[in-house]
Design a protein around this motif. Structure first.
Motif, PDB file in Angstrom:
ATOM      1  N   ASN A 105       0.824  -1.205   0.000  1.00 25.30           N
ATOM      2  CA  ASN A 105       0.000   0.000   0.000  1.00 25.30           C
ATOM      3  C   ASN A 105       0.863   1.261   0.000  1.00 25.30           C
ATOM      4  O   ASN A 105       0.510   2.267  -0.623  1.00 25.30           O
ATOM      5  CB  ASN A 105      -0.933   0.003   1.216  1.00 25.30           C
ATOM      6  N   ILE A 106       2.004   1.197   0.715  1.00 28.04           N
ATOM      7  CA  ILE A 106       2.915   2.342   0.730  1.00 28.04           C
ATOM      8  C   ILE A 106       3.444   2.613  -0.676  1.00 28.04           C
ATOM      9  O   ILE A 106       3.548   3.765  -1.108  1.00 28.04           O
ATOM     10  CB  ILE A 106       4.087   2.074   1.699  1.00 28.04           C
ATOM     11  N   LEU A 107       3.766   1.543  -1.415  1.00 26.07           N
ATOM     12  CA  LEU A 107       4.301   1.690  -2.771  1.00 26.07           C
ATOM     13  C   LEU A 107       3.220   2.060  -3.784  1.00 26.07           C
ATOM     14  O   LEU A 107       3.484   2.775  -4.752  1.00 26.07           O
ATOM     15  CB  LEU A 107       4.985   0.386  -3.204  1.00 26.07           C
ATOM     16  N   LEU A 108       1.999   1.575  -3.541  1.00 22.44           N
ATOM     17  CA  LEU A 108       0.918   1.820  -4.496  1.00 22.44           C
ATOM     18  C   LEU A 108       0.415   3.259  -4.465  1.00 22.44           C
ATOM     19  O   LEU A 108       0.018   3.808  -5.501  1.00 22.44           O
ATOM     20  CB  LEU A 108      -0.265   0.881  -4.211  1.00 22.44           C
ATOM     21  N   PHE A 109       0.408   3.866  -3.285  1.00 31.47           N
ATOM     22  CA  PHE A 109      -0.233   5.171  -3.130  1.00 31.47           C
ATOM     23  C   PHE A 109       0.272   6.224  -4.121  1.00 31.47           C
ATOM     24  O   PHE A 109      -0.524   6.880  -4.793  1.00 31.47           O
ATOM     25  CB  PHE A 109      -0.074   5.666  -1.682  1.00 31.47           C
ATOM     26  N   PRO A 110       1.614   6.407  -4.265  1.00 34.47           N
ATOM     27  CA  PRO A 110       2.077   7.427  -5.215  1.00 34.47           C
ATOM     28  C   PRO A 110       1.850   7.044  -6.675  1.00 34.47           C
ATOM     29  O   PRO A 110       1.892   7.906  -7.553  1.00 34.47           O
ATOM     30  CB  PRO A 110       3.574   7.556  -4.905  1.00 34.47           C
TER      31      PRO A 110
ATOM     32  N   THR B 269      -5.807   2.886  -4.679  1.00 37.54           N
ATOM     33  CA  THR B 269      -5.070   2.171  -3.646  1.00 37.54           C
ATOM     34  C   THR B 269      -6.010   1.469  -2.685  1.00 37.54           C
ATOM     35  O   THR B 269      -5.652   0.476  -2.057  1.00 37.54           O
ATOM     36  CB  THR B 269      -4.136   3.132  -2.879  1.00 37.54           C
ATOM     37  N   VAL B 270      -7.229   1.962  -2.564  1.00 36.40           N
ATOM     38  CA  VAL B 270      -8.255   1.294  -1.757  1.00 36.40           C
ATOM     39  C   VAL B 270      -8.949   0.204  -2.567  1.00 36.40           C
ATOM     40  O   VAL B 270      -9.089  -0.942  -2.125  1.00 36.40           O
ATOM     41  CB  VAL B 270      -9.294   2.304  -1.235  1.00 36.40           C
ATOM     42  N   ILE B 271      -9.367   0.543  -3.784  1.00 38.70           N
ATOM     43  CA  ILE B 271     -10.246  -0.345  -4.556  1.00 38.70           C
ATOM     44  C   ILE B 271      -9.523  -1.596  -5.049  1.00 38.70           C
ATOM     45  O   ILE B 271     -10.068  -2.712  -4.976  1.00 38.70           O
ATOM     46  CB  ILE B 271     -10.856   0.413  -5.743  1.00 38.70           C
ATOM     47  N   MET B 272      -8.296  -1.474  -5.565  1.00 38.38           N
ATOM     48  CA  MET B 272      -7.606  -2.631  -6.122  1.00 38.38           C
ATOM     49  C   MET B 272      -7.351  -3.717  -5.070  1.00 38.38           C
ATOM     50  O   MET B 272      -7.648  -4.890  -5.294  1.00 38.38           O
ATOM     51  CB  MET B 272      -6.295  -2.212  -6.796  1.00 38.38           C
ATOM     52  N   PRO B 273      -6.815  -3.385  -3.888  1.00 36.72           N
ATOM     53  CA  PRO B 273      -6.660  -4.420  -2.857  1.00 36.72           C
ATOM     54  C   PRO B 273      -7.988  -4.996  -2.384  1.00 36.72           C
ATOM     55  O   PRO B 273      -8.072  -6.193  -2.079  1.00 36.72           O
ATOM     56  CB  PRO B 273      -5.937  -3.688  -1.717  1.00 36.72           C
ATOM     57  N   VAL B 274      -9.034  -4.160  -2.325  1.00 36.20           N
ATOM     58  CA  VAL B 274     -10.352  -4.656  -1.919  1.00 36.20           C
ATOM     59  C   VAL B 274     -10.834  -5.722  -2.901  1.00 36.20           C
ATOM     60  O   VAL B 274     -11.367  -6.767  -2.502  1.00 36.20           O
ATOM     61  CB  VAL B 274     -11.366  -3.506  -1.831  1.00 36.20           C
ATOM     62  N   LEU B 275     -10.643  -5.483  -4.189  1.00 35.46           N
ATOM     63  CA  LEU B 275     -11.013  -6.461  -5.201  1.00 35.46           C
ATOM     64  C   LEU B 275     -10.264  -7.772  -4.962  1.00 35.46           C
ATOM     65  O   LEU B 275     -10.854  -8.864  -5.019  1.00 35.46           O
ATOM     66  CB  LEU B 275     -10.692  -5.919  -6.596  1.00 35.46           C
ATOM     67  N   GLY B 276      -8.960  -7.680  -4.673  1.00 35.42           N
ATOM     68  CA  GLY B 276      -8.178  -8.881  -4.398  1.00 35.42           C
ATOM     69  C   GLY B 276      -8.635  -9.589  -3.138  1.00 35.42           C
ATOM     70  O   GLY B 276      -8.682 -10.827  -3.090  1.00 35.42           O
ATOM     71  N   GLN B 277      -8.988  -8.839  -2.098  1.00 34.75           N
ATOM     72  CA  GLN B 277      -9.454  -9.426  -0.849  1.00 34.75           C
ATOM     73  C   GLN B 277     -10.745 -10.214  -1.050  1.00 34.75           C
ATOM     74  O   GLN B 277     -10.883 -11.352  -0.579  1.00 34.75           O
ATOM     75  CB  GLN B 277      -9.667  -8.330   0.198  1.00 34.75           C
TER      76      GLN B 277
ATOM     77  N   ARG C  52      -1.984  -1.645 -10.798  1.00 28.23           N
ATOM     78  CA  ARG C  52      -3.336  -2.082 -10.452  1.00 28.23           C
ATOM     79  C   ARG C  52      -3.349  -3.577 -10.120  1.00 28.23           C
ATOM     80  O   ARG C  52      -3.963  -3.993  -9.133  1.00 28.23           O
ATOM     81  CB  ARG C  52      -4.290  -1.789 -11.614  1.00 28.23           C
ATOM     82  N   LEU C  53      -2.679  -4.363 -10.961  1.00 28.97           N
ATOM     83  CA  LEU C  53      -2.602  -5.804 -10.703  1.00 28.97           C
ATOM     84  C   LEU C  53      -1.822  -6.081  -9.419  1.00 28.97           C
ATOM     85  O   LEU C  53      -2.145  -7.016  -8.670  1.00 28.97           O
ATOM     86  CB  LEU C  53      -1.955  -6.520 -11.890  1.00 28.97           C
ATOM     87  N   ALA C  54      -0.788  -5.277  -9.165  1.00 26.15           N
ATOM     88  CA  ALA C  54      -0.038  -5.423  -7.914  1.00 26.15           C
ATOM     89  C   ALA C  54      -0.952  -5.155  -6.720  1.00 26.15           C
ATOM     90  O   ALA C  54      -0.860  -5.825  -5.682  1.00 26.15           O
ATOM     91  CB  ALA C  54       1.157  -4.473  -7.898  1.00 26.15           C
ATOM     92  N   GLY C  55      -1.846  -4.173  -6.855  1.00 26.64           N
ATOM     93  CA  GLY C  55      -2.805  -3.875  -5.792  1.00 26.64           C
ATOM     94  C   GLY C  55      -3.753  -5.039  -5.545  1.00 26.64           C
ATOM     95  O   GLY C  55      -4.045  -5.389  -4.390  1.00 26.64           O
ATOM     96  N   VAL C  56      -4.241  -5.652  -6.626  1.00 19.77           N
ATOM     97  CA  VAL C  56      -5.106  -6.820  -6.489  1.00 19.77           C
ATOM     98  C   VAL C  56      -4.351  -7.951  -5.797  1.00 19.77           C
ATOM     99  O   VAL C  56      -4.889  -8.641  -4.913  1.00 19.77           O
ATOM    100  CB  VAL C  56      -5.625  -7.284  -7.876  1.00 19.77           C
TER     101      VAL C  56
END
Length: 311
Positions: free
Chosen positions: A85-90, A97-105, A169-173
């Motif tokens: 999340n630290i790397l994704l934000f910028p 940064t919220v939505i992509m990990p939520v999709l993966g979760q 985006r894929l990294a966030g998922v």
């Protein structure tokens, strides 16, 4: 009903912990040091609670040979999720940064339940449960993305296009999937150890060691400063307590309702907690009053949880 209350409560506590750790980061100057402090405080808290309630921190060493290696890796996945999340934000901005990990979760939670991975009890995916998961995701999009898009639209702001955006985006998922995996692993670890407290302690201890290694290898300077015009509040040191309760709550929750539903319930609590922090400006956060779109999104998420829970 108790399981839902536990999930919502620890979900609400997660954005509060994030706000606390963000304030700590301002004083220590590094997100890794701030996270390391948080994990250390959480580990010490869980160790004390385990000693008081169970009178022992140990478990049979035979478990290292009789159980698969992945059962000890929940804390490491938690650190990867946090660092991700630290790397994704910028790269993606706050909304994605919220939505992509939520999709993966959500995706990983349903897969774990459907196939019974990581020692989880099988809970086959039905079209009703799938629709409920889609409703939760739609609610997240309404709560986070739609309100932000409307604000930018009225301000005539354009979203910049970044090269390699889909990679991030894929990294966030992927990091979101690791977060749901951590939930499943820690839930199974609690069953194996016959102790939710010891499972949470193991997870936090692994995360603490991983973050200490990151800080040492990166040669990050250890310091505590006072930001200009501010003071260092006592509560900036207690984020680890909320993190420990979050992990402990998940360990209790997974055997009761399964990984998929546990992830979704906590997610609803997380979004509700985030809206409350924005609404009232808690912990020094800037106030952002809730909008009708965000309230509608929260209602849609609750409807999705109801479908998954009841069917």
């Amino acid at each position: 009903m108790l399981a839902i209350l536990i999930g919502l409560t620890i979900g609400v506590g997660l954005p509060i912990q994030t706000s606390i750790n963000s304030r700590l980061r301002d004083s220590v100057g590094s997100p890794f040091v701030a996270s390391g402090v948080s994990f250390t405080v959480g580990t010490l808290f869980l160790a004390v609670m385990t000693l008081l309630l169970e009178h022992s921190l140990w478990f049979s060493p035979q478990l290292f040979s009789s159980q698969p290696v992945w059962i000890w890796l929940g804390g490491l996945f938690g650190v990867i999720y946090l660092t991700g999340n630290i790397l994704l934000f910028p790269k993606l901005g706050s909304v994605q940064t919220v939505i992509m990990p939520v999709l993966g979760q959500i995706l990983m939670g349903l897969l774990v339940d459907d196939f019974g991975w990581f020692g989880s009890q099988r809970n086959p995916l039905t079209w009703v449960r799938g629709f409920g998961a889609l409703l939760v995701l739609l609610g997240v999009i309404c709560t986070v993305a739609l309100s932000t898009w409307l604000a930018n639209h009225h301000a005539n702001a354009e979203t910049p296009v970044t090269a390699g955006l889909w990679f991030w985006r894929l990294a966030g998922v992927f990091t979101g999937m690791l977060s749901a995996t951590q939930t499943a692993i820690n839930g199974h670890l609690g069953t194996v150890l016959q102790s939710s407290l010891k499972a949470a302690l193991v997870s936090f201890f692994v995360g603490m060691v991983a973050l200490m290694l990151i800080v040492l290898l990166s040669r990050t300077k250890l310091q505590v400063t006072t930001p200009t015009g501010q003071h260092n509040p006592w509560w900036m040191w207690i984020g680890g307590l909320l993190g420990a309760l979050y992990v402990l709550g998940n360990v209790v929750l997974v055997p009761l309702v399964g990984t998929g539903l546990a992830v979704v319930i906590v997610l609803v609590g997380l979004m509700a907690g985030s809206l409350l922090i924005d609404q009232f400006g808690w912990l020094g956060a800037k106030r952002h009053p809730m909008t009708l779109v965000q309230v509608v999104g929260l209602v849609i998420m609750i409807a999705g949880v109801a479908l998954i829970r009841l069917f």
